[in-house]
Design an enzyme around this catalytic site. Structure first.
Site, PDB file in Angstrom:
ATOM      1  NE  ARG A  50      -1.887  -1.917   3.285  1.00 24.98           N
ATOM      2  CZ  ARG A  50      -2.172  -2.070   4.577  1.00 24.98           C
ATOM      3  NH1 ARG A  50      -3.343  -1.696   5.042  1.00 24.98           N
ATOM      4  NH2 ARG A  50      -1.299  -2.608   5.393  1.00 24.98           N
ATOM      5  CG  ASP A  52       3.348   6.460   1.988  1.00 22.59           C
ATOM      6  OD1 ASP A  52       2.310   6.189   2.605  1.00 22.59           O
ATOM      7  OD2 ASP A  52       4.493   6.291   2.454  1.00 22.59           O
ATOM      8  CE1 TYR A 111       8.094   0.270  -1.982  1.00 24.08           C
ATOM      9  CE2 TYR A 111       8.709  -1.510  -0.506  1.00 24.08           C
ATOM     10  CZ  TYR A 111       7.751  -0.646  -1.018  1.00 24.08           C
ATOM     11  OH  TYR A 111       6.457  -0.707  -0.553  1.00 24.08           O
ATOM     12  NE  ARG A 198       8.732   8.782   1.542  1.00 19.82           N
ATOM     13  CZ  ARG A 198       7.556   9.386   1.683  1.00 19.82           C
ATOM     14  NH1 ARG A 198       6.424   8.679   1.603  1.00 19.82           N
ATOM     15  NH2 ARG A 198       7.499  10.673   1.926  1.00 19.82           N
TER      16      ARG A 198
END
Lengths: 245, 245
Positions: A50, A52, A111, A198
């Site tokens: 999910r 951002d 990622y 992040r």
């Protein structure tokens, strides 16, 4: 009732993220609404990640059940036709059995984070990278990142609003390399905390600037205190690359 | 009066092209207007390539003369500050002597053309590639392209509205290769006719689809008739890469 697995690419710019929300278009809403147009039923998407607002995907995975039996190629074309108003595209559709679950059965998520290091503002890559006007040191970042691999309490890299029961996660990879004028950070784990990638990138950027050392990163991890970690790197540099099952 | 050489990157989406026009923002206008804001004089840009609307640049070169003497780093920052409303960015500024001319002294210009071959519509690369839903054959395209190298009358690949005195040009390179899901076409020459690269790409795409052969491309070149060539490939796949002096 057949279960369909989707592999999805999207440009997160202007989207509120994966999850359906009231304040703007989401990937979930774009695809669910597209399906409703030809499936004549409401479908409910389950996803591997999910993401951002502003985060991109090269290969997000999701699944849904639909009463209608459709050839995968035709289903892909139908969704892509109706999803056109958004920068969302289904790359592949597969029929999977009912034991498949995009979220719960995912063994590993990966990622990519892109940092552009140069004095001039990006043009073609605007909204696709985190722009730094100075050079960062990728070697120092890579070395400092290695202490994060393995099973740890990642409280220092977890968003305050993270809803997960546990701050414990197992990172399989954090690697940093220079690619032309960019620094690419690749991270792999079975699952992640909210903002974990992040927050790791924001911390490693401080190492790249020479402000923090590898020992500082170790100390931050051990402090288990979000206030000790670096800033949350902007969403626009982050790409969901792949989900493995 | 010092002469400054600029290396410029721009996203051509939404721009009317390099040249100043009445119907929308151009790269020339964006940079000339930016300079006027701090130079307190009008400056006039000369460029290596007057690209069409929608064409991008990774390293366009231009020059201008300015009475004010400024350190190159400061000049770069000043232009980039004032050019911010546009997706235009100056990557480098150099002081050159008065014999330098971005247009007339350029020895070689190189272009890249990107074709994305896949069933799903591009998202992150929307407006950055020419999207083909079917696979093209890069080897066949590369072999067919080789007859274009050297000194030829390129009337078959020249826009009807091309204003050049002569249809004769010398191509140094036309190469085609597969890069992931994309086909990259690289073209180098001292100078080009209007739409020459895009008309070559449109013709090679017909070869990639298996509709035309290498012999057809040879026949088209020799026909010296624009009506024989392929369609003009869309501007959005084209990148001005480099100007050599």
């Amino acid at each position: 009732m057949p279960r369909y697995k989707l592999t999805i690419e999207f440009d997160g710019t202007g989207l509120v993220g994966w999850q359906r929300q009231d304040n703007g278009p989401s990937v979930q809403q774009a695809i669910e609404d597209a399906c409703a147009k030809f499936a004549h039923q409401e479908v409910r998407l389950h996803t591997a990640g999910r993401t951002d607002a502003g985060v991109h995907a090269l290969g997000m995975v999701a699944h849904f059940d639909m009463e209608m039996d459709m050839p995968v190629r035709k289903l892909q074309q139908a969704i892509n036709h109706h999803v056109k108003p958004y920068r969302v595209s289904v790359l592949e559709v597969e029929v999977v059995d009912e034991t498949f679950h995009a979220r719960f059965e995912c063994l590993e998520r990966s990622y990519l984070y892109r940092i552009l290091c140069r004095s001039a503002r990006p043009t073609l890559d605007m909204g696709r990278v985190w722009w730094h006007q100075q050079q960062l040191d990728p070697q120092a970042m890579h070395i400092a990142a290695q202490c994060l691999i393995g099973n740890h309490d990642f409280s220092s890299f977890r968003a305050i609003k993270c809803q997960s029961n546990s701050p414990i996660r197992t990172l399989d990879e954090v690697s940093v390399e220079q690619v032309g004028a960019e620094i690419h950070i690749r991270v792999r784990a079975r699952s992640f905390l909210h903002h974990q990638v992040r927050n790791i990138v924001g911390t490693l950027a401080m190492v790249g600037k020479g402000k923090w050392t590898a020992q500082d990163v170790k100390d931050i991890l051990e402090a288990k205190d979000r206030r000790r970690g670096g800033e949350t790197a902007p969403a626009c540099g982050l790409y969901f690359v792949e989900a493995r099952y």
